[in-house]
Design an enzyme around this catalytic site. Structure first.
Site, PDB file in Angstrom:
ATOM      1  N   ASP A  84       0.982  -1.179  -0.198  1.00 20.76           N
ATOM      2  CA  ASP A  84      -0.088   0.481   0.179  1.00 20.76           C
ATOM      3  C   ASP A  84       0.770   0.958   0.011  1.00 20.76           C
ATOM      4  O   ASP A  84       1.963   1.350   0.327  1.00 20.76           O
ATOM      5  CB  ASP A  84      -0.631  -0.157   1.439  1.00 20.76           C
ATOM      6  CG  ASP A  84      -2.384   0.850   1.239  1.00 20.76           C
ATOM      7  OD1 ASP A  84      -2.185   1.581  -0.038  1.00 20.76           O
ATOM      8  OD2 ASP A  84      -2.745   1.170   2.245  1.00 20.76           O
ATOM      9  N   ASP A 119      -3.383   7.639  -3.668  1.00 15.28           N
ATOM     10  CA  ASP A 119      -4.746   7.903  -3.803  1.00 15.28           C
ATOM     11  C   ASP A 119      -5.380   8.601  -2.212  1.00 15.28           C
ATOM     12  O   ASP A 119      -4.544   8.270  -1.359  1.00 15.28           O
ATOM     13  CB  ASP A 119      -5.892   6.772  -3.923  1.00 15.28           C
ATOM     14  CG  ASP A 119      -6.032   5.577  -2.956  1.00 15.28           C
ATOM     15  OD1 ASP A 119      -4.893   5.354  -2.543  1.00 15.28           O
ATOM     16  OD2 ASP A 119      -7.120   5.235  -2.285  1.00 15.28           O
ATOM     17  N   ALA A 190     -11.690   2.793   1.425  1.00 14.69           N
ATOM     18  CA  ALA A 190     -12.288   3.582   2.090  1.00 14.69           C
ATOM     19  C   ALA A 190     -14.288   3.527   2.143  1.00 14.69           C
ATOM     20  O   ALA A 190     -14.355   4.357   2.483  1.00 14.69           O
ATOM     21  CB  ALA A 190     -12.708   5.363   1.496  1.00 14.69           C
ATOM     22  N   CYS A 273     -14.721 -22.821  17.311  1.00 15.10           N
ATOM     23  CA  CYS A 273     -14.447 -23.577  16.730  1.00 15.10           C
ATOM     24  C   CYS A 273     -13.503 -24.251  16.035  1.00 15.10           C
ATOM     25  O   CYS A 273     -13.655 -25.440  17.180  1.00 15.10           O
ATOM     26  CB  CYS A 273     -14.087 -22.227  14.822  1.00 15.10           C
ATOM     27  SG  CYS A 273     -12.244 -22.020  14.677  1.00 15.10           S
ATOM     28  N   CYS A 275     -11.130 -25.703  14.953  1.00 17.86           N
ATOM     29  CA  CYS A 275      -9.684 -24.919  14.366  1.00 17.86           C
ATOM     30  C   CYS A 275      -8.603 -25.699  15.366  1.00 17.86           C
ATOM     31  O   CYS A 275      -9.175 -26.498  16.608  1.00 17.86           O
ATOM     32  CB  CYS A 275      -9.175 -23.689  13.863  1.00 17.86           C
ATOM     33  SG  CYS A 275      -9.069 -23.085  15.765  1.00 17.86           S
ATOM     34  N   CYS A 278      -8.877 -24.441  18.997  1.00 16.41           N
ATOM     35  CA  CYS A 278     -10.210 -23.843  19.548  1.00 16.41           C
ATOM     36  C   CYS A 278     -10.077 -25.628  20.362  1.00 16.41           C
ATOM     37  O   CYS A 278     -10.653 -26.450  20.850  1.00 16.41           O
ATOM     38  CB  CYS A 278     -11.792 -23.767  18.092  1.00 16.41           C
ATOM     39  SG  CYS A 278     -11.246 -22.144  18.330  1.00 16.41           S
TER      40      CYS A 278
END
Lengths: 659, 659
Positions: A84, A119, A190, A273, A275, A278
């Site tokens: 970026d 930008d 944005a 979850c 995973c 978890c």
């Protein structure tokens, strides 16, 4: 640079090619902090990452190291990296110490894979004048960046960011202007404040309006979006890339991401979850750990669930069940449900990109499903269809409906005055959710049988069916409505049809194949394809039509899974003769002619025109610019995309006319 | 033996105590094959397993080993084990070579933790006579088993299975008869065919009718249910235990379980979840493996997702968001959505078990949400509420609504003829989804502000609001409807109220606290509690009411999170004086009297009666059988459960009257 592998609504599975390797999209790019990265995101599923070129530029040590050894060494990641510019810092601090040209040059210098121009991120809901002024600068810099890249013959791919705040015409204008430039990717900028404040409905407007003008052949990146809760919705609107520091920012704050929202560790009694984290630890385990250890584990969980959701989304696109996933995910928050309901207003846009046939059935999940593009598409076809004199409306039975109607059908009520019903001149249709009226002759076509809805109807569904009836009775001389339909919908018809006993649905294979051809290729196709000594061969096992001949000459095959007609050489000729240019046609230039004649597939860059009604997975004719038939095949993209793409296949040719 | 830790609708998190340890419920018991078990299910999250005593009995080697070394050694699992009798074999083969007594005796002999009598599984949709005959045998054997266990002083816990096919009265009869026996757990049997054929709506009927008669203090086990897609729904109906061989049977068939349904490996391009298996391997990896290796990995995945779903369900119960989870999960298949819509017919049953206040907000996820027990409960309260002379209906603004109405409110339309509106004698209510009409005085009470719904309404919601208006205008002399309400609902009122400028909502703290007390404790409570020199103390930070005094004597505190009133000693006395027996009361026997007076918590076994309107988390009075006030506190269970449970706490006493 970017190729589409599979599509569903505006969602696509694609491949983004960079000099550090290919990335399967939709993809999430975890944000890597160039100075203090703790998590090896590649280990948890990241194929591409994003980091901030401006932060590197501002730090003398980082800057020197990046220039000397390259960005990939600096952040220790050898896959593709997007950078970026300082736009985020610009939006936060109001100023940055770098010019647009400098940041472009610097990104190329440190060998980023994808760089970004400087930008101006304009926040949502600002004054219009502010948005317009910002946009001018954003567009100027985007043009400057593209020119500069060309001038210096840069290797990196280039982002041009769509801005315009919440002014939809500005978003469209920006997207349209950017699409004229030779940028490689389009971030939509944005939008973070909209997501943070649950303005998902506005997000839908901003994204759909940007998409409507963005070129289809470049990946679109929803900047700063990193919560898995919204991935499915945003992919269905056409987003290919996400980026976010959420995985680590949330982890630092003891918050766990989930497709169902966000869980604060302090509120958890159980891990939410499947995973590794978890499954191995309890919330108490995590709470007992050092801050750092806990943060790392939660960040791992956050990455696991984010990448799992993207895998599931890609799988849903392959199967054609993306909207079912979107409609499931939107139950996580009423504002998301509102956004999906609002997306219904963009159904015609989605329809243009939606394949006509899919592997999975259409599941009705709630009133939102009535606005899906499959439904809108069927309604349009039905309205255009030439109507017979009378209409008989039947209640649903098992699917395919036509298989289970025979003999006496029961009592009917008349809409209007009783006249004699000429069964030969009668359309038979079933009234059902979600497709309203389904003519029995075409009911085996996807998705008219390949769908399911709860038998307990919501009021939207009931009104939807009523509206269909009230619209369609206008098209016919006489309408007979089955007593069950009258009772269920409480239509209140009192006038029984005296000859109900005579109403029978007589299956007629010739009518059926003609109706299917008309529905699939346009009205008139049926007559044109099926003239002569028509000979229908059925499957011995299932009784379904498989092949249709004129004498011994094959005209079409019927595909078992969705009942679509697949042209033979003879079928292609007949269709070409009967249907006017450009119907059902993909038009190629001179260069491609010999290849098409030979049966080679058609690449987008050779296509000069095509029928606007073509969608991906359609059976089409391949012609030259003089409308000479070169071959026939199956499209891999829709007409919008075929016209825009410069790389990749447009049609998988079944056969060239030379052979 | 079984204790409830947390509740939501009919779902409960509980602890089942066995001689091999405690099990947190809802729990899944993976089926262990006594001869050929390949997967160590404990490693993937199983705390309890189930195996088949009859299979062991029939195999001489297994039988001897089980008798000599015990069941736990035989199947190599040292946690709690449940055994099934030969019922399943009986249902498949029509006969078994064991008697009821023999199988009971054998299970005790091999030291199972939970044994099962030899019931007759009657398939769904059989002839009634068959179901009745089977049921007689099932009941006879259940009685025999309980008697035999008592006679032989057996250690194992005992299952008594609910049968009755799809005859709901037979299910209720069976459940009711079994509840009279001293069995320890209640499996609900012969539901697998319903689940396999997607008859989820019938499953709802069977389960809800069984539950309505089953004792609340024993765990209920949905036999053979092992697909995580239906866990949330079944837990919400009161199921505590699931068992299944699905994890391994599906794995053998290359099928992956998911809360979204079942994935066939052959159709997968991407792995569908965040588990270790899905994160490490691709579908191609799995396809390239040996059959056995693949089966083991898929079985692991199946266990990971099943246990993850149960954790998520328990978490949802703790937070009070179980119905949101159910309504999300039901989007996996239209038949499940239909089942959840059908469950709306049982809302009054669910209401009896549903806590009045929860940690999480009520999320509207679709028309189904209008039938949730919170909505039904509010409607009941609203109908019972004494009405003033006039009603003003306002549109929703931000929540809590009452905070954001002030000054001129805009134009109003009149329903009926114009009369003078006495603002002192007027109820002010907001019309909104999902609670219909919300009186401004009580709008801060949970869940009337703690909810969210999409702003784009489905037609069910619109009709729901209209029905509210048409019902409530009947209760008032004059009804003024805000122009926005008239416009949004297209009520078509034309008669504008000429003095709209005079309509103001004047906040009055005294009216507000009285209204809240009436809503919470019953009508009349407000007047009784708040007499004297009322003194209201507010939070300096939030402006919310915190404490209410008569002079300097504290009457109640108001809880910030849900605005419920918490009694003080004085408040308890006033409430006790004003409200007739048994309102707001939990009645304890002589033995418990001194403890209650001392402020000790009240255990279920000492409760002799209680107000039927009591739900868990209610503020209640503790009295003796002569209605002498002993103390006050907060219930941990609802009245149904308090009356039935013999163990565990009923009321967490805040204070005894002695102190």
């Amino acid at each position: 640079m970017f190729e589409i592998k599979s599509k569903d609504n505006m969602g696509r599975v694609g491949v983004l090619k960079t000099k550090h390797g290919n990335v399967k999209t939709p993809a999430l790019m975890p944000v890597i902090h160039p100075r203090k990265q703790a998590i090896d995101v590649g280990k948890y599923g990241a194929d591409i990452v994003i980091t901030n070129a401006y932060l590197i530029y501002k730090d003398e040590n980082l800057k020197q190291k990046a220039i000397d050894e390259g960005l990939h060494k600096l952040i220790n990641f050898d896959g593709p990296i997007m950078t970026d510019s300082g736009s985020f810092q610009l939006s936060v601090y109001g100023d940055v110490e770098i010019t647009n040209r400098e940041v472009i040059e610097f990104q190329e210098l440190i060998k980023t894979d994808i760089g970004t121009s400087l930008d101006i991120p304009t926040a949502p809901f600002v004054e219009r004048q502010k948005a317009e002024e910002d946009l001018e600068i954003t567009l100027k810099r985007a043009r400057e960046a593209v020119d500069y890249k060309k001038e210096k013959n840069m290797e990196m791919l280039l982002n041009s960011v769509v801005q315009g705040s919440t002014f939809l015409d500005l978003r469209r204008k920006c997207a349209s202007e950017l699409s004229k430039l030779d940028a490689d990717l389009y971030p939509i900028g944005a939008v973070v404040p909209l997501m943070e404040s649950y303005h998902y409905k506005d997000l839908v407007d901003v994204v759909m309006n940007s998409m409507s003008e963005l070129a289809d052949d470049r990946p679109r990146h929803l900047m700063g979006a990193g919560h898995p809760m919204i991935f499915a919705l945003c992919v269905a609107m056409g987003c290919d890339l996400f980026d976010s520091a959420a995985y680590i920012l949330y982890a630092e704050d003891d918050r766990l991401l989930s497709v169902r929202g966000t869980y604060k560790l302090e509120n958890l009694t159980e891990m939410p979850c499947s995973c590794e984290v978890c499954s191995k630890y309890t919330p108490d385990d995590l709470r007992a750990m050092s801050k750092e250890q806990r943060r790392d584990l939660i960040a791992q969980h956050n990455l696991y669930v984010s990448f799992a959701e993207l895998r599931l989304i890609r799988q849903a696109i392959y199967e054609g069940s993306l909207m079912e996933l979107v409609e499931e995910r939107c139950r996580a928050h009423p504002a998301l449900l509102e956004a999906v309901r609002h997306l219904g207003n963009y159904s015609e846009d989605l329809e243009k990109y939606n394949p006509r046939s899919k592997k999975s059935a259409f599941f009705y999940t709630g009133p939102e499903s009535l606005y899906r593009s499959e439904v809108i598409r069927h309604m349009q076809k039905l309205r255009q269809m030439p109507k017979k004199k009378n209409l008989v409306i039947l209640p649903p039975n098992r699917k395919p409906y036509s298989k289970f109607f025979s003999g006496k059908l029961g009592d009917f009520y008349i809409y209007g005055d009783e006249k004699d019903c000429d069964l030969e001149n009668t359309d038979f249709m079933v009234l059902d959710i979600p497709f309203g009226l389904i003519p029995l002759e075409i009911d085996e076509l996807y998705p008219l049988s390949q769908n399911d809805a709860p038998k307990i109807h919501d009021v939207d569904s009931i009104e939807f069916m009523e509206d269909f009836i009230y619209e369609f009775i206008e098209y016919y001389d006489q309408v007979l409505i089955h007593y069950k339909v009258n009772d269920n919908l409480e239509l209140g018809l009192l006038n029984k049809y005296s000859k109900s006993d005579e109403i029978r649905y007589v299956k007629n294979d010739i009518s059926k194949i003609k109706a299917i051809a008309d529905y699939q290729f346009g009205f008139g196709a049926g007559e044109a394809l099926f003239s002569g000594n028509i000979n229908i061969e059925k499957s011995k096992k299932t009784g379904k039509i498989r092949h249709i001949y004129d004498g011994k000459v094959l005209i079409v095959n019927m595909r078992a899974s969705d009942s679509f007609l697949i042209l033979s050489k003879e079928g292609a000729k007949r269709l070409h003769n009967a249907m006017n240019y450009p119907q059902n046609r993909v038009v190629v230039n001179k260069d491609a002619e010999p290849f098409a004649l030979d049966g080679k597939s058609v690449f987008c860059k050779f296509v000069t025109d095509c029928d606007d009604n073509i969608r991906s997975n359609d059976e089409v004719l391949i012609v030259n610019e003089e409308d000479k038939l070169l071959g026939y095949g199956k499209t891999l993209l829709g007409s919008c995309e075929i016209k825009e793409f410069d790389s990749g296949q447009a049609v998988k040719t079944r056969k060239g006319m030379k052979k």
